[in-house]
Design a protein around this motif. Sequence first.
Motif, short mmCIF file in Angstrom:
data_model
loop_
_atom_site.label_atom_id
_atom_site.label_comp_id
_atom_site.label_asym_id
_atom_site.label_seq_id
_atom_site.Cartn_x
_atom_site.Cartn_y
_atom_site.Cartn_z
N THR A 189 -0.48 11.89 -7.72
CA THR A 189 0.43 13.05 -7.80
C THR A 189 1.68 12.72 -8.63
O THR A 189 2.69 13.39 -8.50
CB THR A 189 0.84 13.50 -6.40
OG1 THR A 189 1.54 12.43 -5.74
CG2 THR A 189 -0.36 13.92 -5.59
N TYR A 190 1.57 11.70 -9.45
CA TYR A 190 2.74 11.26 -10.23
C TYR A 190 3.32 12.40 -11.05
O TYR A 190 4.54 12.60 -11.10
CB TYR A 190 2.33 10.09 -11.13
CG TYR A 190 3.49 9.43 -11.84
CD1 TYR A 190 4.14 8.34 -11.26
CD2 TYR A 190 3.94 9.88 -13.07
CE1 TYR A 190 5.20 7.73 -11.89
CE2 TYR A 190 5.01 9.27 -13.71
CZ TYR A 190 5.63 8.20 -13.12
OH TYR A 190 6.69 7.59 -13.76
N LYS A 191 2.44 13.16 -11.70
CA LYS A 191 2.93 14.25 -12.56
C LYS A 191 3.67 15.30 -11.74
O LYS A 191 4.71 15.82 -12.17
CB LYS A 191 1.76 14.91 -13.30
CG LYS A 191 2.21 15.99 -14.27
CD LYS A 191 1.03 16.55 -15.06
CE LYS A 191 1.51 17.63 -16.05
NZ LYS A 191 0.38 18.18 -16.83
N ASN B 184 7.60 6.96 3.66
CA ASN B 184 6.90 6.38 2.53
C ASN B 184 5.65 7.20 2.20
O ASN B 184 5.16 7.95 3.03
CB ASN B 184 6.50 4.94 2.84
CG ASN B 184 7.70 4.08 3.18
OD1 ASN B 184 8.77 4.24 2.60
ND2 ASN B 184 7.52 3.16 4.11
N ILE B 185 5.13 7.01 1.01
CA ILE B 185 3.86 7.63 0.62
C ILE B 185 2.91 6.54 0.16
O ILE B 185 3.34 5.54 -0.43
CB ILE B 185 4.04 8.70 -0.49
CG1 ILE B 185 4.73 8.10 -1.71
CG2 ILE B 185 4.83 9.87 0.03
CD1 ILE B 185 4.87 9.08 -2.86
N ASP B 186 1.63 6.70 0.47
CA ASP B 186 0.69 5.64 0.11
C ASP B 186 0.50 5.60 -1.41
O ASP B 186 0.73 6.58 -2.12
CB ASP B 186 -0.64 5.80 0.84
CG ASP B 186 -1.43 7.02 0.38
OD1 ASP B 186 -1.95 6.99 -0.74
OD2 ASP B 186 -1.54 7.98 1.17
N ILE B 187 0.07 4.45 -1.89
CA ILE B 187 0.03 4.18 -3.32
C ILE B 187 -0.94 5.12 -4.05
O ILE B 187 -0.68 5.53 -5.19
CB ILE B 187 -0.35 2.70 -3.58
CG1 ILE B 187 -0.21 2.34 -5.07
CG2 ILE B 187 -1.74 2.41 -3.07
CD1 ILE B 187 1.21 2.34 -5.55
N ILE B 188 -2.03 5.51 -3.39
CA ILE B 188 -2.99 6.41 -4.03
C ILE B 188 -2.38 7.79 -4.22
O ILE B 188 -2.52 8.41 -5.28
CB ILE B 188 -4.29 6.48 -3.20
CG1 ILE B 188 -4.95 5.10 -3.15
CG2 ILE B 188 -5.24 7.50 -3.80
CD1 ILE B 188 -5.29 4.51 -4.50
N LEU C 278 0.81 -1.22 0.00
CA LEU C 278 0.00 0.00 0.00
C LEU C 278 0.85 1.27 0.00
O LEU C 278 0.29 2.37 -0.10
CB LEU C 278 -0.93 0.01 1.22
CG LEU C 278 -1.91 -1.15 1.33
CD1 LEU C 278 -2.77 -1.01 2.58
CD2 LEU C 278 -2.78 -1.25 0.07
N TYR C 279 2.14 1.14 0.12
CA TYR C 279 3.04 2.30 0.16
C TYR C 279 4.20 2.07 -0.80
O TYR C 279 4.56 0.93 -1.11
CB TYR C 279 3.59 2.52 1.56
CG TYR C 279 2.57 3.03 2.55
CD1 TYR C 279 2.50 4.38 2.88
CD2 TYR C 279 1.68 2.16 3.18
CE1 TYR C 279 1.56 4.86 3.80
CE2 TYR C 279 0.74 2.62 4.10
CZ TYR C 279 0.70 3.96 4.40
OH TYR C 279 -0.23 4.43 5.30
#
Length: 359
Positions: free
Chosen positions: A99-101, A90-94, A77-78
């Motif tokens: 915020t990929y861009k 870590n950052i969560d997968i959502i 999940l991260y």
Amino acid sequence: MKDVYQVKESLNNSEVVTVNYVRPKFWHRVMANFVDIFLMLLLFVGLFVGTRAIVQNTAYYKNKMSSMHQMQLDSGLYVANPGNDVSGGNIDIIYYLDTYKAIYGHEFDGVSADGGEPIGKNGLAVKAINKFIDFCQSHASNDRYLEIIAYYEQARLEPTLNGIHYFIKEGDDIFASSLADSANNLSAYYDNVFKKFIESRCLPFLTSNIPEYSNIVKIDYRFLLFVELPIAYLLSGFIVYFIPPLFFRHGRMTLGKALYHIGLIDERVLSPTFIRFTARFMIFYFGELVLSLFTLGIPYIISFSLMAFSKNKQGFPDYMLRIYEVDTSKTNIYIDYVEAQLKNELHGEPVDFKMEKPL
């Protein structure tokens, strides 16, 4: 007209020292309290940040957080922080997918799945969910493991788009419906099925139903509730409300009260003793303010109302201890009657110690 208090006290059974005390303006009292609260909040924030930094640099805390971060990655999940995100850890997968861009500077273009073909947001979300279900099998009880599987099936079969289900079930297998054939529906699949399931089920499930992980989270909360916040609160209040009056003995003034020339006197028409002042601090800080934190400020509102509307314009601690706030801009507050007499002899002016009570 200003309210004036009046009481007489004899010196050596012969001389009489008189000082007329006037109640300070109400808005001065309000502003003095505002200054003190503002100073306390500034100190509280600084002390909290400093205390938290100290706690986070202890070996025990670092070890627990390292274990938690590794479990986050193992859960699926991260993902590891890309490095240019200020949150650290870590950052969560959502958050990563949404915020990929912003992180990489270009649109999400797929991530290679174990060396195979690149997969998009939906594929990566599915991969994370499957990894999390496997993680639950080895870290949660069997009942909880079966529960998350049932949740996942429900999350796929229930949502619809224009009356058509996203997924259909044939036997024990679940397949994407014809909606998946349209590229325009990929975002709808992600938002209404995978993203919703991860946010509403998986992330809370990790915190509440994985004992090893939830115990570490509780340790962090315990540090926050029983170490960091109490230390910041105690020290900030002690520095603002207790230390200055030890130096401003004539009137037991805080910095805010000194700024607006407001001092304290007791029923002797003298500066409150150390014991009485300490009792006032304890009632105000550990009674009135602490209770206000848990009761939507009701005790503080009551005390402020007493200060504004009661006969003697006293807040609750002052009412309990028979303490009054007076204007010191033109009058002095003495520690004892002997000091008042000595001041009189030095200045060569008659001093008659008075405090008139309003009718």
